[in-house]
Every structure is written in structure tokens, then in C-alpha cells.
Design a protein around this motif. Structure first.
Motif, PDB file in Angstrom:
ATOM      1  N   GLU A 114     148.565  99.446  57.992  1.00 35.38           N
ATOM      2  CA  GLU A 114     147.553 100.357  58.528  1.00 35.38           C
ATOM      3  C   GLU A 114     146.927  99.826  59.815  1.00 35.38           C
ATOM      4  OE1 GLU A 114     144.689 101.213  55.508  1.00 35.38           O
ATOM      5  OE2 GLU A 114     146.196 101.852  54.040  1.00 35.38           O
ATOM      6  N   ILE A 115     147.449  98.730  60.315  1.00 36.37           N
ATOM      7  CA  ILE A 115     146.882  98.082  61.499  1.00 36.37           C
ATOM      8  C   ILE A 115     147.861  98.194  62.663  1.00 36.37           C
ATOM      9  CG2 ILE A 115     146.341  95.804  62.479  1.00 36.37           C
ATOM     10  CD1 ILE A 115     144.996  95.111  59.854  1.00 36.37           C
TER      11      ILE A 115
ATOM     12  N   LEU B  88     139.714  93.806  54.918  1.00 34.57           N
ATOM     13  CA  LEU B  88     140.495  94.350  56.023  1.00 34.57           C
ATOM     14  C   LEU B  88     141.622  95.205  55.462  1.00 34.57           C
ATOM     15  CD1 LEU B  88     140.795  91.161  58.277  1.00 34.57           C
ATOM     16  CD2 LEU B  88     139.415  93.198  58.752  1.00 34.57           C
ATOM     17  N   PRO B  89     142.043  96.216  56.199  1.00 31.28           N
ATOM     18  CA  PRO B  89     143.143  97.054  55.717  1.00 31.28           C
ATOM     19  C   PRO B  89     144.449  96.277  55.689  1.00 31.28           C
ATOM     20  CG  PRO B  89     142.523  97.662  57.955  1.00 31.28           C
ATOM     21  CD  PRO B  89     141.500  96.685  57.485  1.00 31.28           C
TER      22      PRO B  89
ATOM     23  N   LYS C  28     135.326 101.571  69.122  1.00 29.49           N
ATOM     24  CA  LYS C  28     136.351 102.462  68.601  1.00 29.49           C
ATOM     25  C   LYS C  28     137.086 103.117  69.759  1.00 29.49           C
ATOM     26  CE  LYS C  28     137.040 106.211  65.265  1.00 29.49           C
ATOM     27  NZ  LYS C  28     136.391 107.027  64.206  1.00 29.49           N
TER      28      LYS C  28
ATOM     29  N   TYR D 233     143.597  87.466  61.435  1.00 28.06           N
ATOM     30  CA  TYR D 233     143.593  88.413  60.312  1.00 28.06           C
ATOM     31  C   TYR D 233     143.658  87.664  58.981  1.00 28.06           C
ATOM     32  CZ  TYR D 233     145.477  92.021  57.157  1.00 28.06           C
ATOM     33  OH  TYR D 233     145.702  92.864  56.100  1.00 28.06           O
TER      34      TYR D 233
ATOM     35  N   ASN E  85     139.199 101.649  65.122  1.00 33.57           N
ATOM     36  CA  ASN E  85     138.177 100.617  65.282  1.00 33.57           C
ATOM     37  C   ASN E  85     138.825  99.321  65.759  1.00 33.57           C
ATOM     38  OD1 ASN E  85     135.807 102.070  64.235  1.00 33.57           O
ATOM     39  ND2 ASN E  85     136.930 102.042  62.292  1.00 33.57           N
TER      40      ASN E  85
ATOM     41  N   ASP F  57     142.254  99.232  63.419  1.00 34.52           N
ATOM     42  CA  ASP F  57     142.530  99.786  62.097  1.00 34.52           C
ATOM     43  C   ASP F  57     143.025 101.222  62.235  1.00 34.52           C
ATOM     44  OD1 ASP F  57     140.315 101.457  62.462  1.00 34.52           O
ATOM     45  OD2 ASP F  57     139.024 100.355  61.077  1.00 34.52           O
ATOM     46  N   ALA F  58     143.220 101.897  61.124  1.00 37.27           N
ATOM     47  CA  ALA F  58     143.831 103.228  61.138  1.00 37.27           C
ATOM     48  C   ALA F  58     142.904 104.313  61.661  1.00 37.27           C
ATOM     49  CB  ALA F  58     144.311 103.588  59.732  1.00 37.27           C
ATOM     50  N   SER F  59     141.662 103.957  61.988  1.00 39.89           N
ATOM     51  CA  SER F  59     140.733 104.912  62.597  1.00 39.89           C
ATOM     52  C   SER F  59     140.478 104.609  64.065  1.00 39.89           C
ATOM     53  CB  SER F  59     139.400 104.906  61.835  1.00 39.89           C
ATOM     54  OG  SER F  59     139.586 105.300  60.488  1.00 39.89           O
TER      55      SER F  59
ATOM     56  N   LEU G 131     139.159  95.789  65.563  1.00 40.21           N
ATOM     57  CA  LEU G 131     138.808  94.713  64.641  1.00 40.21           C
ATOM     58  C   LEU G 131     138.644  93.387  65.368  1.00 40.21           C
ATOM     59  CD1 LEU G 131     141.366  95.580  61.803  1.00 40.21           C
ATOM     60  CD2 LEU G 131     138.945  96.234  61.927  1.00 40.21           C
TER      61      LEU G 131
END
Length: 404
Positions: free
Chosen positions: A84-85, A79-80, A3, A69, A39, A35-37, A41
């Protein structure tokens, strides 16, 4: 899963991938998908060159991440959505990757600039190199964070703002310099590997080979109808219609809108005619499949071969720039067509011969020729000045009528 919570850490991940690319002997560019946090991927690097050979001219980091993806989604992964990526890249995306990113709806965070092929080559973040209808989308999703310092690598922030999960919003000057220098250290040698093929006058006609020859067998394993049609060199004609129509029908079955792309060699032989595979990934269009299949066909034939065998492969299966790509449908002003124009440039990776100025031909126009010419004239310097991309409609009226 790693992350990252600031821009510098995210770019460092991409920079590490760029170093790995340099070690491999390919273009020194790396990227990561977050991702939106924050992380990570997936992280990977450019794979255009492997073992000193062109493996896949479309294997840029961003394009590979997008195909990864879609492959993960197809395999059942959760997956988002793309909005959001964020794709983090060590180098400003080329036209191919920009088109793929915009078509998919991803966000981008960019480190180093590329004054030759980058979509933001002039640093303005206006994206005038894009067709007018795509510029606002790029302005809203492509972020160029500030690089603090006094050297040539320092810059003010431009483009979109980095996503809110990033606490730190800047790139460290040494990391930015690393991203730039790794690419600069590799690009000349990697580009030179595209120029290892003999000139047209030294090419040999694959149609003269036995059907049992390894080159012909490999070619027909990739495309069973290879060498089944022949036109005058650089003059596609109605003999291609059955292959194109069949591939167009397959393209529709596999999620496309009925496109197909054929590759003719310098003798006019039909080598490949491919549909897209957009049921696998939305960016796996017909041209992407065609140029990739041809490059990997040559790569597999040369991978474990000696120098004499490699020379033979190059003589019978030459660089695409000496042949002709024939698109069933011409490019339009959309993101996928812009991706294909960029991928065509990545396939050529150098100046076209003046004796084959019409290397890129299409059968059915999607936009007026004047509009298409204007799109190509606006592309970054590599595409408009060195490669000089200029799609033209085929001259054969019977071929046009057959596909209409």
C-alpha cells in the motif's frame, strides 16, 4: 503530515530532496514514501557523501526509506503494509535499490531516467536487467508517468499505472528536467570522491601498527577479531573459516539464513567479518552491513581529522576495491542477492583494477557459476561495462569444506 494528490506534486517533493542532496555535495537524488492516500510518511535524500567524504555507499534514498520503514515498525509505529506504499524517486532506482524495493514489496514512481545505472536504463520497462524471475514483479510495481512536452525530457507513460489516489497522472516537464539536471550536476564530482585513495603500491600494512594505534583501536571496536587472520593477498583460505562460521551463526540468530561477509585488505588481513541484521530490517543483509561498517569506520576516523591524518587513514585502510570481499554464500537469482550485487557496484563506484579481477569471491555457491555470470552480464551498463561485476568461487578447497 503533508499530503500529495497528483504525480507532479509527489515528484516535486522528491525533487526538493534532490536539491538538498546537491547542497550537501552528494549525488543529487531525493525520494519520498507515500501511503495509499498520498500522505508523505517520510522524505529524504541521498547521503552517500558527507563533508566531502564517503559516508555510506549504500545510503541511496530508496534504501534509506526502506530501512526507515522497518525501524519505525520495530519502534511500534503503525504503518501500512508495503503493497500500500509508493516510493517516489527523482531518479530511476539503481540495482541495489531495485532489489531492496522488490524484496520488500513496495511500489515505485520514477521521475528521471538513468541510462548508466538505472534498472530501466533502456526505457523499455521490460526490466531485462533483472533476473527473469523478478521482471514481472517490477513490471507490476514500477511506474514511469508521462512527461508532457516537446523537449528531450518528454516521454510517454510506461510500466505500471500510478496508484489510484493520484488525480493528476503526469510529471511537469520543468520538474522532470530539474530531477535530471540535479543528478547530472553532481554525479561526476561525487563519484570522484571514491577515487581519493592511494594505489596499492603505496598502501601500508595495518598489521604493523601498535595495538594502541587509533586506527587499530577503531577497527577492533567495530570488529574485535580484526587482524586475527591473514591470507595471501586476494586468496582467501581456511584461516577465515572460524570468523565466517561465527558470523554465520550470528546471522541466523539475527533473522538471517546463515550468511556472512568478510573484508580482506590488499595484504590479506581480515578487517571485518559481519553477519546481517535482518531482525532490524529485512534488507540489512551481511554484505550491506559489511560495506557500510567499513565506510563508516573510515568516515569517523577522517571526519574531524587534518589532511595528514586523513592520508594516514587512507594508507592503512584502503578502498575496498584493492582488497577482497568474501561471501560465505554466493548470490542467487533473488531480490536480496540482486540488491547486494548492486550495493557491491555502489561500493566500487568505478572500474576494478585488472590486477584484482577477483575482488568479489564466495565460498558456497547458491546457483551455478554460468547462471550467476548471466545475471551479471544483464545488469545495466555501469555494472557490466565499467565495474564489470564478476563474482567467483574461492579456490581454497579447505575453506569450502569448512563451511559446507
Amino acid at each position: 503530515m503533508k499530503k500529495v494528490v497528483d504525480v507532479q506534486a509527489a515528484v516535486a517533493v522528491a525533487a526538493n530532496e534532490a536539491i538538498a542532496a546537491k547542497t550537501q555535495g552528494t549525488f543529487g537524488v531525493g525520494g519520498a514514501m507515500l501511503d495509499a492516500s498520498g500522505n508523505v510518511l517520510k522524505a529524504l535524500h541521498n547521503n552517500v557523501i558527507r563533508q566531502g567524504l564517503v559516508f555510506d555507499p549504500t545510503a541511496h534514498g530508496e534504501r534509506q526509506l526502506i530501512d526507515w520503514y522497518h525501524a519505525e515498525l520495530a519502534g511500534g509505529a503503525e504503518l501500512p503494509p508495503p503493497r500500500e506504499i509508493t516510493i517516489v524517486t527523482s531518479l530511476d532506482p539503481c540495482c541495489m535499490c531495485t532489489g531492496a524495493i522488490l524484496a520488500g514489496g513496495f511500489n515505485v514512481l520514477v521521475a528521471a531516467t538513468d541510462a548508466d545505472a538505472g534498472i530501466n536504463y533502456d526505457g523499455s520497462a521490460r526490466f531485462d536487467a533483472l533476473p527473469a524471475g523478478l521482471r514481472a514483479r517490477a513490471q507490476a510495481t514500477f511506474a514511469y508517468p508521462a512527461v508532457l512536452g516537446e523537449s528531450q525530457y518528454a516521454r510517454e507513460a510506461s510500466g505500471a499505472a500510478p496508484k489510484p489516489f493520484f488525480i493528476g497522472k503526469n510529471i511537469a516537464e520543468p520538474t522532470q528536467a530539474l530531477c535530471s539536471l540535479v543528478f547530472e550536476a553532481t554525479s561526476k564530482d561525487a563519484m570522484a570522491l571514491f577515487d581519493k585513495d592511494p594505489p596499492p603500491e603505496r598502501m601500508r600494512d595495518p598489521a604493523t601498527l601498535s595495538s594502541k594505534h587509533a586506527i587499530v583501536m577503531a577497527l577492533r571496536k567495530t570488529y574485535p577479531e580484526a587482524l586475527s587472520a591473514r591470507c595471501d593477498p586476494h586468496l582467501p583460505d581456511a584461516s577465515l573459516a572460524p570468523a565466517l562460521l561465527q558470523a554465520m551463526a550470528r546471522d541466523r540468530v539475527m533473522g538471517g539464513d546463515g550468511d556472512a561477509v568478510a573484508l580482506l585488505d590488499s595484504f590479506g588481513n581480515l578487517l571485518l567479518c559481519m553477519p546481517g541484521r535482518r531482525n532490524k530490517s529485512d534488507i540489512r543483509t551481511a554484505f550491506m552491513e559489511c560495506t557500510r561498517e567499513y565506510a563508516q569506520l573510515r568516515y569517523k576516523l577522517m571526519e574531524d581529522a587534518g589532511e595528514a591524518q586523513r592520508a594516514e587513514v587512507r594508507q592503512y585502510l584502503g578502498h575496498p576495491k584493492d582488497g577482497t570481499f568474501v561471501f560465505a554464500r554466493g548470490p542467487d537469482a533473488g531480490a536480496l542477492s540482486f540488491m547486494e550485487l548492486g550495493a557491491y557496484g555502489s561500493t566500487m563506484e568505478g572500474e576494478l583494477s585488472s590486477s584484482n579481477a577477483a575482488q568479489f569471491q564466495y565460498v558456497l555457491p547458491s546457483v551455478p557459476q554460468e547462471e550467476l555470470d548471466a545475471i551479471c552480464r544483464a545488469m545495466p551498463p555501469l555494472y557490466r561495462h565499467l565495474i564489470r561485476i564478476r563474482p567467483t568461487q574461492v579456490a581454497d578447497v579447505e575453506l569450502v569444506a569448512a563451511l559446507s
